[in-house]
Write an enzyme that holds these catalytic residues in place. Structure first.
Site, PDB file in Angstrom:
ATOM      1  N   ASN A  81     -13.502   3.416   0.048  1.00  0.00           N
ATOM      2  CA  ASN A  81     -14.906   2.438   0.441  1.00  0.00           C
ATOM      3  C   ASN A  81     -15.066   1.755   1.344  1.00  0.00           C
ATOM      4  OD1 ASN A  81     -17.462   2.146  -1.145  1.00  0.00           O
ATOM      5  ND2 ASN A  81     -16.550   1.775  -3.059  1.00  0.00           N
ATOM      6  N   HIS A 141       3.198 -13.517  11.310  1.00  0.00           N
ATOM      7  CA  HIS A 141       3.044 -14.781  12.378  1.00  0.00           C
ATOM      8  C   HIS A 141       3.939 -15.750  12.031  1.00  0.00           C
ATOM      9  CE1 HIS A 141      -0.782 -13.131  14.713  1.00  0.00           C
ATOM     10  NE2 HIS A 141      -1.249 -12.283  13.478  1.00  0.00           N
ATOM     11  N   ALA A 157     -11.303  -3.221  -5.895  1.00  0.00           N
ATOM     12  CA  ALA A 157     -11.883  -3.821  -4.643  1.00  0.00           C
ATOM     13  C   ALA A 157     -11.390  -5.406  -4.671  1.00  0.00           C
ATOM     14  CB  ALA A 157     -12.968  -4.298  -5.441  1.00  0.00           C
ATOM     15  N   ALA A 164      -8.331  -5.655  -9.463  1.00  0.00           N
ATOM     16  CA  ALA A 164      -9.002  -5.905  -8.450  1.00  0.00           C
ATOM     17  C   ALA A 164      -9.041  -7.741  -8.031  1.00  0.00           C
ATOM     18  CB  ALA A 164     -10.910  -6.367  -8.368  1.00  0.00           C
ATOM     19  N   ARG A 224       1.996  -4.863 -17.183  1.00  0.00           N
ATOM     20  CA  ARG A 224       2.428  -3.449 -18.508  1.00  0.00           C
ATOM     21  C   ARG A 224       2.279  -1.788 -17.846  1.00  0.00           C
ATOM     22  NH1 ARG A 224      -1.459  -0.575 -19.785  1.00  0.00           N
ATOM     23  NH2 ARG A 224      -3.870  -0.454 -18.826  1.00  0.00           N
TER      24      ARG A 224
END
Length: 202
Positions: free
Chosen positions: A82, A112, A139, A157, A180
């Site tokens: 997406n 870094h 997301a 998300a 789970r």
């Protein structure tokens, strides 16, 4: 110097050869992000040019960001991403067939040093990331350098994946932890109390 991109060693990101190569890759990425929604065939052509490997039926929704324009990215087939996928592909990223990325996902291979003087000099190191088949990276999730994610994994998300995840689990949180296993319950319900009608599934 460019060999150090893939060795895990510290290297100077300001090396002229690396920068010249990176700019060539980013020009192609710019062209991809400038395509119109209807230019699906052109997008596919550009992705094949940009990526190290990319299978059939992959779709990436622009805008897409990658440090080397996908040059070090290896996608299987049927992968969907997406809006605003960011692949920090300073070294290799491997993604298995049919994996999905929600909007605003970041997969990073670059790190870094904690030592301030090395960062000031522009040094970094890279560690490859591997994501298995048929995963769903939710997301806003972030996958950090060196992480290996197994097959059939759901990453919730907003999660920050700092360590490896085994196959067939749901994992969430910051840092991301296994919540789970994928279970028989998931074969009955797709969202809360909504049942899967298997007869209607093609």
């Amino acid at each position: 110097m460019e060999e150090k991109l893939h060795s895990g060693a510290l290297y100077d990101t300001g090396d002229p050869q690396i920068i010249a190569h990176q700019l060539q890759c980013l020009d192609c990425l710019y062209d991809f992000n400038a395509t119109r929604p209807s230019q699906l065939e052109l997008r596919q052509q550009l992705l094949k040019k940009m990526f190290a490997d990319i299978g059939e039926d992959c779709y990436i929704e622009p805008p897409f960001y990658a440090n080397f324009g996908g040059k070090h990215v290896h996608f299987g087939k049927g992968i969907y991403a997406n809006f605003h996928l960011t692949l920090v592909d300073d070294t290799h990223i491997y993604v298995g067939d049919h994996t999905m990325f929600g909007p605003n996902v970041t997969v990073a291979t670059a790190g870094h040093p904690i030592e301030p003087s090395l960062r000031q000099k522009g040094y970094q190191y890279n560690a490859p990331v591997r994501i298995g088949k048929n995963c769903w990276i939710g997301a806003g999730a972030i996958v950090l350098p060196g992480v290996v994610i197994g097959d059939n994994v759901v990453v919730g998300a907003g999660s920050v994946v700092t360590k490896d995840l085994p196959s067939n689990v749901v994992a969430v949180g910051n840092p991301c932890r296994v919540l789970r296993p994928v279970s028989d319950h998931d074969r009955q319900y797709y969202f809360k109390n909504r049942k899967i009608d298997w007869d209607a599934i093609k």
